[in-house]
Design a protein around this motif. Structure first.
Motif, mmCIF file in Angstrom:
data_model
loop_
_atom_site.group_PDB
_atom_site.id
_atom_site.type_symbol
_atom_site.label_atom_id
_atom_site.label_comp_id
_atom_site.label_asym_id
_atom_site.label_seq_id
_atom_site.Cartn_x
_atom_site.Cartn_y
_atom_site.Cartn_z
ATOM 1 N N GLU A 85 34.353 0.360 -1.356
ATOM 2 C CA GLU A 85 35.702 0.762 -1.741
ATOM 3 C C GLU A 85 36.009 0.308 -3.164
ATOM 4 N N GLU A 86 35.524 -0.879 -3.540
ATOM 5 C CA GLU A 86 35.755 -1.389 -4.890
ATOM 6 C C GLU A 86 35.136 -0.473 -5.936
ATOM 7 N N GLN B 192 37.176 2.594 -6.423
ATOM 8 C CA GLN B 192 38.342 2.306 -7.249
ATOM 9 C C GLN B 192 37.967 2.269 -8.723
ATOM 10 N N ASN C 275 37.407 5.846 -9.963
ATOM 11 C CA ASN C 275 38.676 6.518 -10.220
ATOM 12 C C ASN C 275 39.332 5.994 -11.496
#
Length: 263
Positions: free
Chosen positions: A19-20, A23, A26
């Motif tokens: 997930e990091e 992020q 993005n």
């Protein structure tokens, strides 16, 4: 010369993104982030650079492939590699393209697929001669810098790896890394990359090539000592995943600096 960084895709180059990492991906999207990763042969810079490009959705530029392409072109044309003027003339007419994906790049010279040829032992044995000519390096630096600046201007960003990206080609890259490793670790990685397996005979066969390339390149570029502002990472005892995380940490620092107006 036409040179375009390989496109970043979802091709697998390692573990599933966390997930990091999503992020981070993005956060850098559309920012034109430029990452330069330098290091000697066998330091792991190609593997790490490809992983970073794929995970962050950036274009990828393998500067060493450009030197190998010119070397191959000269050899194919029967050009005397000991004649720097003749080599530079070939560079002026080098039609080189890097297409495909980060995971599966394809190199073209004059529209011909030379991907396998550029990885050959024959080209590897001669590329240090070509890369040792200052005028050739200056020509390459201009071409490589143009590609990086295009990637910054159009927002897609790029990871470029080589030996003088952080100091000559693009000293104003947003994240600059010098990747080092001890000589034996580098040698084993180089043998594995070239032959796909490691034996004592192949280690000895490759040792002279690696040391010779270091000796030749050290005369025209400084790739064993970090310039001011360049982060050094020693990969000797680290896995690829660990080195990738180290680089991504520096990307996070860059993002925070931008948020706070320091970049």
């Amino acid at each position: 010369m036409s040179s375009q960084g390989s496109r970043s895709t979802e091709d697998s180059l390692g573990p599933t993104r966390t997930e990091e990492t999503f992020q981070l991906r993005n956060a850098v999207a559309g920012q034109g982030l430029l990452i330069g990763i330098d290091g000697p042969s066998g330091s792991g810079k190609s593997t790490v650079s490809k992983r970073i490009a794929a995970e962050l959705g950036l274009a990828f530029l393998e500067t060493g492939a450009m030197y190998r392409a010119l070397t191959w072109k000269c050899m194919a044309a029967g050009v005397d590699l000991d004649n720097p003027s003749a080599v530079l003339r070939e560079a002026d007419h080098l039609d080189f393209e890097s297409v495909g994906t980060v995971a599966h790049p394809k190199f073209l010279v004059g529209g011909r697929d030379v991907t396998d040829a550029l990885r050959s032992v024959e080209v590897a044995a001669k590329v240090s001669v070509v890369a040792g000519y200052i005028p050739v390096r200056q020509w390459m630096a201009i071409a490589q810098r143009e590609e990086m600046y295009k990637a910054r201007a159009d927002g897609r960003g790029m990871v470029a790896e080589g030996r003088d990206v952080t100091t000559v080609v693009c000293p104003d890259a947003d994240v600059r890394i010098l990747l080092l490793a001890d000589p034996e670790a580098r040698l084993r990685r180089r043998v594995l990359e070239t032959y796909g397996h490691v034996t004592d005979d192949l280690l000895e066969k490759t040792r002279e090539l690696v040391s010779g390339r270091d000796k030749t390149d050290s005369k025209v570029s400084s790739f064993l000592e970090a310039a001011p502002g360049v982060i050094t990472i020693d990969s000797s005892s680290k896995s690829v995943d660990e080195v990738v995380e180290d680089v991504l940490l520096q990307v996070s620092v860059w993002i925070q600096d931008r948020v706070h107006g320091r970049a």
